[in-house]
Design a protein around this motif. Structure first.
Motif, mmCIF file in Angstrom:
data_model
loop_
_atom_site.group_PDB
_atom_site.id
_atom_site.type_symbol
_atom_site.label_atom_id
_atom_site.label_comp_id
_atom_site.label_asym_id
_atom_site.label_seq_id
_atom_site.Cartn_x
_atom_site.Cartn_y
_atom_site.Cartn_z
ATOM 1 N N LEU A 173 2.206 -31.442 1.081
ATOM 2 C CA LEU A 173 2.010 -30.148 0.420
ATOM 3 C C LEU A 173 3.091 -29.904 -0.626
ATOM 4 O O LEU A 173 2.806 -29.392 -1.720
ATOM 5 C CB LEU A 173 1.997 -29.031 1.448
ATOM 6 N N ARG A 193 -2.750 -23.549 -3.230
ATOM 7 C CA ARG A 193 -2.527 -24.554 -4.287
ATOM 8 C C ARG A 193 -3.808 -24.933 -5.020
ATOM 9 O O ARG A 193 -3.751 -25.574 -6.075
ATOM 10 C CB ARG A 193 -1.907 -25.824 -3.664
ATOM 11 N N LEU A 225 -2.101 -24.795 1.520
ATOM 12 C CA LEU A 225 -3.029 -25.663 0.802
ATOM 13 C C LEU A 225 -4.032 -24.839 0.003
ATOM 14 O O LEU A 225 -4.348 -25.164 -1.149
ATOM 15 C CB LEU A 225 -3.764 -26.566 1.793
ATOM 16 N N ASP A 256 2.389 -29.120 -4.518
ATOM 17 C CA ASP A 256 2.883 -27.881 -5.127
ATOM 18 C C ASP A 256 3.562 -28.138 -6.465
ATOM 19 O O ASP A 256 3.480 -27.309 -7.384
ATOM 20 C CB ASP A 256 3.868 -27.175 -4.185
#
Length: 264
Positions: free
Chosen positions: A35, A75, A72, A39
């Motif tokens: 993650l 994003r 998640l 990002d």
């Protein structure tokens, strides 16, 4: 004169829509870093979708995905999470690279990739296959892959900068040349590809390009010699590379664009 590859992005939007797809198994220790890297990826949320499929984990990977679901979702414009178990367990004390289990392991991975693809792909222009256990890649890696204009392309996966190729599924010349052997060129034609990070034009998948869960390409002159354990043909990502060429789509690798994979 430079040859203009099919699928060049100059006629497309500056930021085409991309679907990031990642199959996961026993990946709980890697998900936070996964993650973090997403990002910092230089691609707008409005043009990015994410799909993950978990299967056969025994380390709480599915629960960890639920924990990370808000991050998640934040994003991406769309997040898809799926669970599908195949009942495949590597025997205790057997390493996942043991030759005797590779055919079955790769069959299951190919099936998982195809399930994830068919259940996730909607209107996206590109698919970025991404391993969960990458530990670093440049924030602009997707832009650099897109800038090549190639329909199928991947960077060079290593475990240390300048080191040998980690993802040895990307090769040419019947498996005798990998990206670490081809660093004198910025872009090289490949006969087979790896899946640690692989950018594919989505319409190729829609036209039938899959990860074969069976030995594919027995009559193709580009495949490797017959394997002593499972015979002749290529499977999963290597099979996709051979299938792509049967569809008149060329695979490419970028030897000098490195991404880092966890040691395993």
């Amino acid at each position: 004169m430079a040859v203009r590859p099919k699928g060049a992005t100059s006629a497309r939007s500056a930021c085409p829509s991309v679907l990031v797809l990642t199959p996961v198994k026993d990946a709980a220790p890697h998900l936070d870093r996964y993650l973090d890297l997403l990002d910092r990826l230089d691609w707008p949320k409005s043009r990015l979708s994410i799909g993950l499929l978990e299967g056969d984990s025994v380390d709480g990977t599915w629960d960890k995905l639920q924990e990370l679901k808000p991050g998640l979702s934040a994003r991406a414009r769309r997040l898809s999470l799926f669970k599908r178990d195949y009942g495949f367990k590597i025997p205790a004390g057997v390493h996942r690279w043991t030759p005797q289990i590779q055919l079955l392991r790769r069959q299951i991975l190919a099936r998982a990739r195809n399930q994830l693809l068919f259940r996730s792909l909607r209107d996206e222009e590109w698919v970025l296959w991404l391993d969960v256990d990458l530990v670093d890649y440049p924030p602009d890696v997707l832009r650099r892959l897109m800038a090549t204009g190639f329909e199928i392309v991947h960077p060079h996966c290593v475990t240390r900068p300048g080191g040998p190729t980690f993802d040895q599924n990307g090769w040419r010349e019947h498996g005798s040349k990998m990206l670490c052997d081809l660093r004198e060129s910025d872009a090289v034609r490949l006969d087979a590809v790896g899946g640690t990070m692989l950018l594919v034009k989505a319409d190729l998948h829609r036209d039938g390009l899959i990860f074969p869960p069976f030995l594919y390409g027995r009559s193709n002159p580009r495949i490797r010699p017959q394997h002593p354990l499972w015979g002749q043909g290529e499977i999963e990502t290597e099979g996709l590379g051979i299938m792509a060429q049967d569809m008149n789509a060329q695979c490419w690798g970028l030897p000098n664009l490195e991404i880092l994979h966890a040691n395993s």
